[in-house]
Design a protein around this motif. Sequence first.
Motif, PDB file in Angstrom:
ATOM      1  N   VAL A 121      -1.338  15.594   2.425  1.00 49.47           N
ATOM      2  CA  VAL A 121       0.233  15.206   1.954  1.00 49.47           C
ATOM      3  C   VAL A 121       0.714  15.003   3.369  1.00 49.47           C
ATOM      4  O   VAL A 121       1.431  13.940   3.453  1.00 49.47           O
ATOM      5  CB  VAL A 121       0.729  16.637   1.636  1.00 49.47           C
ATOM      6  N   MET A 122       0.337  15.367   4.582  1.00 50.14           N
ATOM      7  CA  MET A 122       0.995  15.186   6.179  1.00 50.14           C
ATOM      8  C   MET A 122       0.476  13.737   6.109  1.00 50.14           C
ATOM      9  O   MET A 122       1.238  12.798   6.539  1.00 50.14           O
ATOM     10  CB  MET A 122       0.294  16.008   6.875  1.00 50.14           C
ATOM     11  N   ILE A 123      -0.687  13.360   5.906  1.00 52.27           N
ATOM     12  CA  ILE A 123      -1.324  12.062   6.186  1.00 52.27           C
ATOM     13  C   ILE A 123      -0.380  10.857   5.481  1.00 52.27           C
ATOM     14  O   ILE A 123       0.131   9.866   5.925  1.00 52.27           O
ATOM     15  CB  ILE A 123      -2.845  11.933   5.963  1.00 52.27           C
ATOM     16  N   TYR A 124      -0.192  11.211   4.020  1.00 57.77           N
ATOM     17  CA  TYR A 124       0.495  10.064   3.210  1.00 57.77           C
ATOM     18  C   TYR A 124       1.885  10.092   3.733  1.00 57.77           C
ATOM     19  O   TYR A 124       2.642   9.066   3.872  1.00 57.77           O
ATOM     20  CB  TYR A 124       0.428  10.221   1.877  1.00 57.77           C
ATOM     21  N   LEU A 125       2.480  11.136   3.854  1.00 55.75           N
ATOM     22  CA  LEU A 125       3.853  11.253   4.428  1.00 55.75           C
ATOM     23  C   LEU A 125       4.049  10.321   5.727  1.00 55.75           C
ATOM     24  O   LEU A 125       5.042   9.675   5.787  1.00 55.75           O
ATOM     25  CB  LEU A 125       4.464  12.745   4.566  1.00 55.75           C
ATOM     26  N   THR A 126       3.212  10.957   6.461  1.00 56.59           N
ATOM     27  CA  THR A 126       3.518  10.116   8.048  1.00 56.59           C
ATOM     28  C   THR A 126       3.208   8.686   8.025  1.00 56.59           C
ATOM     29  O   THR A 126       4.187   7.822   8.580  1.00 56.59           O
ATOM     30  CB  THR A 126       2.296  11.036   8.978  1.00 56.59           C
ATOM     31  N   ARG A 127       2.312   8.378   7.216  1.00 54.14           N
ATOM     32  CA  ARG A 127       1.890   6.884   7.019  1.00 54.14           C
ATOM     33  C   ARG A 127       2.979   6.179   6.196  1.00 54.14           C
ATOM     34  O   ARG A 127       3.490   5.113   6.627  1.00 54.14           O
ATOM     35  CB  ARG A 127       0.555   6.725   6.057  1.00 54.14           C
ATOM     36  N   LEU A 128       3.641   6.733   5.214  1.00 56.90           N
ATOM     37  CA  LEU A 128       4.821   6.272   4.694  1.00 56.90           C
ATOM     38  C   LEU A 128       5.924   6.067   5.507  1.00 56.90           C
ATOM     39  O   LEU A 128       6.719   4.980   5.331  1.00 56.90           O
ATOM     40  CB  LEU A 128       5.377   7.180   3.253  1.00 56.90           C
ATOM     41  N   ALA A 129       6.287   7.026   6.214  1.00 56.83           N
ATOM     42  CA  ALA A 129       7.403   7.086   7.246  1.00 56.83           C
ATOM     43  C   ALA A 129       7.298   6.084   8.244  1.00 56.83           C
ATOM     44  O   ALA A 129       8.249   5.091   8.664  1.00 56.83           O
ATOM     45  CB  ALA A 129       7.616   8.547   7.891  1.00 56.83           C
ATOM     46  N   LEU A 172       0.171  10.777  15.655  1.00 52.68           N
ATOM     47  CA  LEU A 172      -0.686  10.837  14.348  1.00 52.68           C
ATOM     48  C   LEU A 172      -0.379   9.471  13.416  1.00 52.68           C
ATOM     49  O   LEU A 172      -1.222   8.717  13.025  1.00 52.68           O
ATOM     50  CB  LEU A 172      -0.158  12.040  13.422  1.00 52.68           C
ATOM     51  N   ALA A 173       1.000   9.162  13.616  1.00 52.92           N
ATOM     52  CA  ALA A 173       1.033   7.567  13.098  1.00 52.92           C
ATOM     53  C   ALA A 173       0.400   6.900  13.696  1.00 52.92           C
ATOM     54  O   ALA A 173       0.035   5.798  12.991  1.00 52.92           O
ATOM     55  CB  ALA A 173       2.718   7.737  13.208  1.00 52.92           C
ATOM     56  N   ALA A 174       0.195   6.602  14.762  1.00 52.87           N
ATOM     57  CA  ALA A 174      -0.709   5.744  15.589  1.00 52.87           C
ATOM     58  C   ALA A 174      -1.991   5.687  15.164  1.00 52.87           C
ATOM     59  O   ALA A 174      -2.654   4.765  14.978  1.00 52.87           O
ATOM     60  CB  ALA A 174      -0.382   5.679  17.192  1.00 52.87           C
ATOM     61  N   ARG A 202      -9.647  -0.650   8.906  1.00 52.41           N
ATOM     62  CA  ARG A 202     -10.259  -1.017   7.504  1.00 52.41           C
ATOM     63  C   ARG A 202      -9.755  -2.094   6.588  1.00 52.41           C
ATOM     64  O   ARG A 202      -9.926  -2.419   5.658  1.00 52.41           O
ATOM     65  CB  ARG A 202     -10.582   0.402   6.922  1.00 52.41           C
ATOM     66  N   ASP A 203      -8.556  -2.767   7.303  1.00 50.08           N
ATOM     67  CA  ASP A 203      -7.955  -3.704   6.492  1.00 50.08           C
ATOM     68  C   ASP A 203      -7.114  -3.144   5.467  1.00 50.08           C
ATOM     69  O   ASP A 203      -7.119  -3.717   4.434  1.00 50.08           O
ATOM     70  CB  ASP A 203      -8.790  -5.023   6.384  1.00 50.08           C
ATOM     71  N   TRP A 204      -6.868  -1.940   5.404  1.00 50.27           N
ATOM     72  CA  TRP A 204      -5.962  -1.311   4.448  1.00 50.27           C
ATOM     73  C   TRP A 204      -4.349  -1.538   4.381  1.00 50.27           C
ATOM     74  O   TRP A 204      -3.980  -1.153   3.569  1.00 50.27           O
ATOM     75  CB  TRP A 204      -6.313   0.196   4.405  1.00 50.27           C
ATOM     76  N   GLY A 205      -3.908  -2.106   5.397  1.00 52.98           N
ATOM     77  CA  GLY A 205      -2.490  -2.188   5.396  1.00 52.98           C
ATOM     78  C   GLY A 205      -2.047  -2.981   4.235  1.00 52.98           C
ATOM     79  O   GLY A 205      -0.834  -2.516   3.833  1.00 52.98           O
ATOM     80  N   GLN A 206      -2.807  -3.830   3.629  1.00 57.93           N
ATOM     81  CA  GLN A 206      -2.274  -4.863   2.569  1.00 57.93           C
ATOM     82  C   GLN A 206      -2.215  -3.720   1.220  1.00 57.93           C
ATOM     83  O   GLN A 206      -1.457  -3.886   0.233  1.00 57.93           O
ATOM     84  CB  GLN A 206      -3.411  -5.821   2.058  1.00 57.93           C
ATOM     85  N   PHE A 207      -2.791  -2.601   1.401  1.00 53.54           N
ATOM     86  CA  PHE A 207      -2.475  -1.653   0.147  1.00 53.54           C
ATOM     87  C   PHE A 207      -1.672  -0.578   0.603  1.00 53.54           C
ATOM     88  O   PHE A 207      -1.428   0.168  -0.268  1.00 53.54           O
ATOM     89  CB  PHE A 207      -4.076  -0.807  -0.170  1.00 53.54           C
ATOM     90  N   HIS A 208      -1.097  -0.416   1.771  1.00 53.11           N
ATOM     91  CA  HIS A 208      -0.272   0.522   2.247  1.00 53.11           C
ATOM     92  C   HIS A 208       1.209   0.107   1.888  1.00 53.11           C
ATOM     93  O   HIS A 208       2.102  -0.017   2.930  1.00 53.11           O
ATOM     94  CB  HIS A 208      -0.490   1.029   3.394  1.00 53.11           C
ATOM     95  N   THR A 209       1.661  -0.392   0.691  1.00 50.47           N
ATOM     96  CA  THR A 209       2.890  -0.563   0.362  1.00 50.47           C
ATOM     97  C   THR A 209       3.650   0.728   0.216  1.00 50.47           C
ATOM     98  O   THR A 209       2.929   1.686   0.026  1.00 50.47           O
ATOM     99  CB  THR A 209       3.058  -1.373  -0.766  1.00 50.47           C
ATOM    100  N   PRO A 210       4.875   0.749   0.510  1.00 48.71           N
ATOM    101  CA  PRO A 210       5.723   1.865   0.014  1.00 48.71           C
ATOM    102  C   PRO A 210       5.348   2.723  -1.225  1.00 48.71           C
ATOM    103  O   PRO A 210       5.185   3.497  -1.232  1.00 48.71           O
ATOM    104  CB  PRO A 210       7.199   1.771   0.325  1.00 48.71           C
ATOM    105  N   VAL A 214       5.289   3.108   7.913  1.00 49.48           N
ATOM    106  CA  VAL A 214       5.610   1.985   7.094  1.00 49.48           C
ATOM    107  C   VAL A 214       7.023   1.736   7.010  1.00 49.48           C
ATOM    108  O   VAL A 214       7.307   0.172   6.971  1.00 49.48           O
ATOM    109  CB  VAL A 214       4.645   2.031   5.965  1.00 49.48           C
ATOM    110  N   LEU A 215       7.721   2.467   6.626  1.00 51.74           N
ATOM    111  CA  LEU A 215       9.299   2.343   6.310  1.00 51.74           C
ATOM    112  C   LEU A 215      10.243   2.558   7.539  1.00 51.74           C
ATOM    113  O   LEU A 215      11.287   2.111   7.553  1.00 51.74           O
ATOM    114  CB  LEU A 215       9.753   3.309   5.467  1.00 51.74           C
ATOM    115  N   GLY A 216       9.439   2.676   8.897  1.00 52.92           N
ATOM    116  CA  GLY A 216      10.271   2.768  10.004  1.00 52.92           C
ATOM    117  C   GLY A 216      11.171   3.979  10.179  1.00 52.92           C
ATOM    118  O   GLY A 216      12.163   3.894  10.693  1.00 52.92           O
ATOM    119  N   VAL A 217      10.636   5.124   9.532  1.00 54.33           N
ATOM    120  CA  VAL A 217      11.651   6.278   9.516  1.00 54.33           C
ATOM    121  C   VAL A 217      11.137   7.241  10.492  1.00 54.33           C
ATOM    122  O   VAL A 217       9.867   7.526  10.563  1.00 54.33           O
ATOM    123  CB  VAL A 217      11.758   6.777   7.939  1.00 54.33           C
TER     124      VAL A 217
END
Length: 124
Positions: A74-82, A9-11, A20-28, A84-87
Amino acid sequence: MVGASIEDLAARLRAFAHERDWGQFHTPKNLVMAFAGEAGELVAEFQWLTPEQSAAVMADPEAASRVRAELGDVMIYLTRLADVLGVDLIEAAADKLVDSARRYPAEQARGSAAKARDNGPDAP
């Protein structure tokens, strides 16, 4: 995607954001805020339900659809946050379960909703 792992899922989410070049917005900070917003939308689905209604929410197809969608968000944002943070979410949850078992021994906590007095992982 039945049986997919959190890593899968994270991948997929990483690729989705990259395309979509959204990485710039996906700050913690932004991801935590988006997570909180989606968690709030999930809370809203249960806000005025009785305990009995909340336990049966998935029996109503319309409510079940909304709850499932909010859980997905909720799962999408939690997974994406983890990601990005390497958790590692599984490792973090397993560590937390070990700590909770220490703080709430079954023989002392059974049937009680009382909060443990020590709040830190190093407390005796």
